[in-house]
Design a protein around this motif. Structure first.
Motif, PDB file in Angstrom:
ATOM      1  N   LYS A  50       0.822  -1.205   0.000  1.00 40.15           N
ATOM      2  CA  LYS A  50       0.000   0.000   0.000  1.00 40.15           C
ATOM      3  C   LYS A  50       0.858   1.257   0.000  1.00 40.15           C
ATOM      4  O   LYS A  50       0.469   2.283  -0.529  1.00 40.15           O
ATOM      5  CB  LYS A  50      -0.951  -0.020   1.182  1.00 40.15           C
ATOM      6  CG  LYS A  50      -1.922  -1.182   1.089  1.00 40.15           C
ATOM      7  CD  LYS A  50      -3.096  -1.012   1.993  1.00 40.15           C
ATOM      8  CE  LYS A  50      -4.069  -2.139   1.722  1.00 40.15           C
ATOM      9  NZ  LYS A  50      -5.411  -1.720   1.646  1.00 40.15           N
ATOM     10  N   SER A  51       2.022   1.174   0.625  1.00 39.07           N
ATOM     11  CA  SER A  51       2.998   2.264   0.641  1.00 39.07           C
ATOM     12  C   SER A  51       4.323   1.669   1.087  1.00 39.07           C
ATOM     13  O   SER A  51       4.411   0.465   1.316  1.00 39.07           O
ATOM     14  CB  SER A  51       2.561   3.375   1.606  1.00 39.07           C
ATOM     15  OG  SER A  51       2.706   2.951   2.951  1.00 39.07           O
ATOM     16  N   ASP A  52       5.344   2.510   1.234  1.00 35.12           N
ATOM     17  CA  ASP A  52       6.622   2.008   1.734  1.00 35.12           C
ATOM     18  C   ASP A  52       6.551   1.646   3.210  1.00 35.12           C
ATOM     19  O   ASP A  52       7.459   1.019   3.736  1.00 35.12           O
ATOM     20  CB  ASP A  52       7.726   3.041   1.520  1.00 35.12           C
ATOM     21  CG  ASP A  52       8.250   3.017   0.100  1.00 35.12           C
ATOM     22  OD1 ASP A  52       7.922   2.068  -0.646  1.00 35.12           O
ATOM     23  OD2 ASP A  52       8.999   3.934  -0.270  1.00 35.12           O
ATOM     24  N   LYS A  53       5.481   2.039   3.888  1.00 37.09           N
ATOM     25  CA  LYS A  53       5.355   1.763   5.319  1.00 37.09           C
ATOM     26  C   LYS A  53       4.223   0.789   5.652  1.00 37.09           C
ATOM     27  O   LYS A  53       4.212   0.214   6.722  1.00 37.09           O
ATOM     28  CB  LYS A  53       5.134   3.070   6.099  1.00 37.09           C
ATOM     29  CG  LYS A  53       6.330   4.000   6.093  1.00 37.09           C
ATOM     30  CD  LYS A  53       7.422   3.477   6.994  1.00 37.09           C
ATOM     31  CE  LYS A  53       8.555   4.468   7.128  1.00 37.09           C
ATOM     32  NZ  LYS A  53       9.523   4.083   8.138  1.00 37.09           N
ATOM     33  N   ILE A  54       3.273   0.610   4.744  1.00 32.15           N
ATOM     34  CA  ILE A  54       2.176  -0.336   4.968  1.00 32.15           C
ATOM     35  C   ILE A  54       2.287  -1.439   3.916  1.00 32.15           C
ATOM     36  O   ILE A  54       2.057  -1.211   2.734  1.00 32.15           O
ATOM     37  CB  ILE A  54       0.798   0.351   4.896  1.00 32.15           C
ATOM     38  CG1 ILE A  54       0.704   1.467   5.932  1.00 32.15           C
ATOM     39  CG2 ILE A  54      -0.307  -0.686   5.110  1.00 32.15           C
ATOM     40  CD1 ILE A  54      -0.563   2.286   5.843  1.00 32.15           C
ATOM     41  N   LEU A  55       2.654  -2.618   4.370  1.00 32.62           N
ATOM     42  CA  LEU A  55       2.931  -3.726   3.470  1.00 32.62           C
ATOM     43  C   LEU A  55       1.744  -4.673   3.400  1.00 32.62           C
ATOM     44  O   LEU A  55       1.145  -5.007   4.423  1.00 32.62           O
ATOM     45  CB  LEU A  55       4.168  -4.474   3.956  1.00 32.62           C
ATOM     46  CG  LEU A  55       5.383  -3.604   4.301  1.00 32.62           C
ATOM     47  CD1 LEU A  55       6.539  -4.475   4.747  1.00 32.62           C
ATOM     48  CD2 LEU A  55       5.773  -2.729   3.141  1.00 32.62           C
ATOM     49  N   LEU A  56       1.418  -5.122   2.211  1.00 33.80           N
ATOM     50  CA  LEU A  56       0.355  -6.100   1.995  1.00 33.80           C
ATOM     51  C   LEU A  56       1.021  -7.459   1.796  1.00 33.80           C
ATOM     52  O   LEU A  56       1.808  -7.643   0.864  1.00 33.80           O
ATOM     53  CB  LEU A  56      -0.473  -5.710   0.775  1.00 33.80           C
ATOM     54  CG  LEU A  56      -1.785  -6.444   0.558  1.00 33.80           C
ATOM     55  CD1 LEU A  56      -2.691  -6.342   1.784  1.00 33.80           C
ATOM     56  CD2 LEU A  56      -2.501  -5.868  -0.664  1.00 33.80           C
ATOM     57  N   LEU A  57       0.744  -8.387   2.708  1.00 38.06           N
ATOM     58  CA  LEU A  57       1.418  -9.690   2.707  1.00 38.06           C
ATOM     59  C   LEU A  57       0.426 -10.824   2.507  1.00 38.06           C
ATOM     60  O   LEU A  57      -0.664 -10.819   3.067  1.00 38.06           O
ATOM     61  CB  LEU A  57       2.149  -9.900   4.032  1.00 38.06           C
ATOM     62  CG  LEU A  57       3.193  -8.846   4.404  1.00 38.06           C
ATOM     63  CD1 LEU A  57       3.766  -9.138   5.776  1.00 38.06           C
ATOM     64  CD2 LEU A  57       4.292  -8.783   3.362  1.00 38.06           C
TER      65      LEU A  57
END
Length: 161
Positions: A50-57
Motif C-alpha cells: 500500500k505504501s513504503d510503510k504499509i505492506l500487503l502480505l
C-alpha cells in the motif's frame, strides 16, 4: 557431497520455537520503525504494498510453514521491510542479500544457535533456490525444510515438495 545432519525432532522443534521468538523481536523492531502490514489471501506475486510503510502480505503457504501462521507472517513482514530498507528487488541476488542481512541479525544480534540458523537459511534461501530452479513455490514448506536441513539445499531442490 553433503553430510547428513543429525538432530532429533525435539531439537528441531525447539529451534523452530526459538526462531518464532526471534521473529517477534524483529517484527517489533520493524513496527517501531513505523512499518505495518495487512494480510491478504491472494498470492504474494499479485500484491502491491500500500505504501513504503504499509505492506500487503500474502497468507498463502501459511498452512504448510514450519512456523505458526502468526509467526510466519511476522517473518514475511520482517523480510519485506528488509527489502525496502536495503533497496533490493526480488531477483536472486537481491533475495540473497536480504536473507543474508536477516541471517546476520539472527546470528550476531540475537545469538541464534547453529541449528536455528540452518533452519532459517534452508527456509529462506533454500526456498529462493527452489523457486529459481523450478519456477514454482514450495508446496510443503515443512517437508522441504526438513529435507534441506538433513540433506542440503541442493538435494532438497531435486524433489518436488
Amino acid at each position: 557431497m553433503h553430510v547428513v545432519r543429525q538432530f532429533t525432532e525435539e531439537q528441531f522443534n525447539e529451534a523452530v520455537e526459538n526462531l518464532q521468538r526471534y521473529f517477534v523481536v524483529a517484527a517489533d523492531w520493524c513496527a517501531r520503525q513505523g512499518y505495518a502490514y495487512q494480510m491478504s489471501d491472494l498470492p504474494q506475486d499479485t500484491l502491491e504494498h500500500k505504501s513504503d510503510k504499509i505492506l500487503l502480505l500474502s497468507t498463502v503457504g501459511n498452512d504448510t510453514a514450519i512456523y505458526k501462521p502468526a509467526h510466519n507472517m511476522l517473518l514475511r513482514f520482517w523480510h519485506d521491510v528488509k527489502h525496502i530498507q536495503l533497496k533490493r528487488g526480488f531477483a536472486k541476488q537481491d533475495e540473497y542479500t536480504v536473507i543474508l542481512a536477516q541471517y546476520y541479525y539472527l546470528r550476531y544480534v540475537l545469538s541464534a544457535s547453529n541449528l536455528e540458523l540452518e533452519i532459517f537459511w534452508c527456509d529462506m534461501y533454500g526456498q529462493a533456490v527452489y523457486y529459481d530452479q523450478r519456477k514454482q513455490y514450495v508446496n510443503n514448506q515443512t517437508s522441504f525444510i526438513h529435507s534441506a536441513v538433513r540433506h542440503g539445499i541442493k538435494n532438497a531442490c531435486m524433489v518436488v515438495h
